[in-house]
Design a protein around this motif. Structure first.
Motif, PDB file in Angstrom:
ATOM      1  N   VAL A  65      11.358 -80.620 -33.403  1.00  0.00           N
ATOM      2  CA  VAL A  65      10.540 -80.234 -34.556  1.00  0.00           C
ATOM      3  C   VAL A  65      10.787 -78.749 -34.783  1.00  0.00           C
ATOM      4  N   VAL A  66      11.121 -78.391 -36.026  1.00  0.00           N
ATOM      5  CA  VAL A  66      11.455 -77.003 -36.340  1.00  0.00           C
ATOM      6  C   VAL A  66      10.541 -76.458 -37.429  1.00  0.00           C
ATOM      7  N   ASP A  67      10.440 -75.128 -37.453  1.00  0.00           N
ATOM      8  CA  ASP A  67       9.685 -74.477 -38.525  1.00  0.00           C
ATOM      9  C   ASP A  67      10.620 -74.217 -39.705  1.00  0.00           C
ATOM     10  N   THR A  68      10.135 -73.520 -40.713  1.00  0.00           N
ATOM     11  CA  THR A  68      10.932 -73.285 -41.916  1.00  0.00           C
ATOM     12  C   THR A  68      12.153 -72.405 -41.656  1.00  0.00           C
ATOM     13  N   PHE A  69      12.167 -71.677 -40.548  1.00  0.00           N
ATOM     14  CA  PHE A  69      13.305 -70.830 -40.191  1.00  0.00           C
ATOM     15  C   PHE A  69      14.250 -71.525 -39.210  1.00  0.00           C
ATOM     16  N   HIS A  70      14.031 -72.821 -38.996  1.00  0.00           N
ATOM     17  CA  HIS A  70      14.835 -73.659 -38.101  1.00  0.00           C
ATOM     18  C   HIS A  70      14.680 -73.271 -36.622  1.00  0.00           C
ATOM     19  N   ARG A  71      13.551 -72.651 -36.309  1.00  0.00           N
ATOM     20  CA  ARG A  71      13.244 -72.334 -34.909  1.00  0.00           C
ATOM     21  C   ARG A  71      12.510 -73.524 -34.304  1.00  0.00           C
ATOM     22  N   PRO A  72      12.876 -73.906 -33.068  1.00  0.00           N
ATOM     23  CA  PRO A  72      12.196 -75.051 -32.444  1.00  0.00           C
ATOM     24  C   PRO A  72      10.748 -74.727 -32.102  1.00  0.00           C
ATOM     25  N   ILE A  73       9.841 -75.612 -32.520  1.00  0.00           N
ATOM     26  CA  ILE A  73       8.419 -75.417 -32.230  1.00  0.00           C
ATOM     27  C   ILE A  73       7.809 -76.607 -31.503  1.00  0.00           C
ATOM     28  N   GLY A  74       8.564 -77.692 -31.406  1.00  0.00           N
ATOM     29  CA  GLY A  74       8.036 -78.876 -30.750  1.00  0.00           C
ATOM     30  C   GLY A  74       9.118 -79.909 -30.548  1.00  0.00           C
ATOM     31  N   LEU A 122      12.777 -82.927 -37.308  1.00  0.00           N
ATOM     32  CA  LEU A 122      11.498 -83.163 -37.983  1.00  0.00           C
ATOM     33  C   LEU A 122      10.845 -81.826 -38.289  1.00  0.00           C
ATOM     34  N   HIS A 123       9.906 -81.885 -39.216  1.00  0.00           N
ATOM     35  CA  HIS A 123       9.047 -80.742 -39.508  1.00  0.00           C
ATOM     36  C   HIS A 123       7.622 -81.157 -39.161  1.00  0.00           C
ATOM     37  N   PRO A 124       6.760 -80.212 -38.846  1.00  0.00           N
ATOM     38  CA  PRO A 124       5.405 -80.571 -38.392  1.00  0.00           C
ATOM     39  C   PRO A 124       4.616 -81.395 -39.399  1.00  0.00           C
ATOM     40  N   GLU A 125       4.899 -81.239 -40.681  1.00  0.00           N
ATOM     41  CA  GLU A 125       4.148 -81.980 -41.701  1.00  0.00           C
ATOM     42  C   GLU A 125       4.692 -83.392 -41.945  1.00  0.00           C
ATOM     43  N   ASP A 126       5.848 -83.733 -41.369  1.00  0.00           N
ATOM     44  CA  ASP A 126       6.375 -85.093 -41.497  1.00  0.00           C
ATOM     45  C   ASP A 126       5.409 -86.079 -40.849  1.00  0.00           C
TER      46      ASP A 126
END
Length: 152
Positions: free
Chosen positions: A104-113, A81-85
């Protein structure tokens, strides 16, 4: 109105590098009271290992958990998922993939959540999942996700 994933996700999920051992992952799970650890390579998400993975793919196969790297048993084909989903997307993915947690990943595919089935169960009760996987206001996503066949 559906909520965004960023509104319900757990931030700063636990992650270990691909070459960390199963013992290390098990200790993190115990110490943090969690059931999964995200697996990264060069800071980017490349897999997830669950407590069940450790039991089924390692212990039951008589692997040495002190020497076996996460890369040998983690699930690499991930739904993300992305945070804006919106949370309806999370429900749909959990149901389709028969999983109970989604990174949940950021635009660089780093896990953020990470979003868990429990996070979605706590979402306002004004929406749910109908028999076709859509949003209908009938009791939340938990029953539909739990009815999905297990992912082995």
């Amino acid at each position: 109105m559906p909520r965004r994933v960023s509104d319900v996700m757990t931030v700063a999920p636990m992650a270990l590098p691909l070459d960390a051992t199963l013992d290390e992952a098990a200790r993190v799970m115990r110490d943090e009271a969690i059931g999964d650890v995200l697996v990264t390579y060069a800071g980017r998400l490349c897999g997830v290992v669950t407590d069940r993975d450790i039991v089924v793919r390692a212990v039951a196969e008589h692997r040495d958990t002190a020497l076996t790297p996460l890369g040998d048993v983690c699930t690499a084909e991930l739904a993300i998922l992305h945070p804006e989903d919106d949370t309806a997307t999370a429900v749909r993915l959990m149901r389709e993939r028969a999983v109970r947690r989604l990174p949940v990943v950021d635009t660089f595919h780093r896990p953020i959540g990470i979003v868990s089935i429990g996070d979605l169960a706590l979402v306002d009760g004004d929406w749910g999942v109908d028999g076709a996987g859509g949003v209908d206001g009938a009791g939340g996503p938990l029953p539909a996700i739990c009815k999905a066949p297990p992912n082995n």
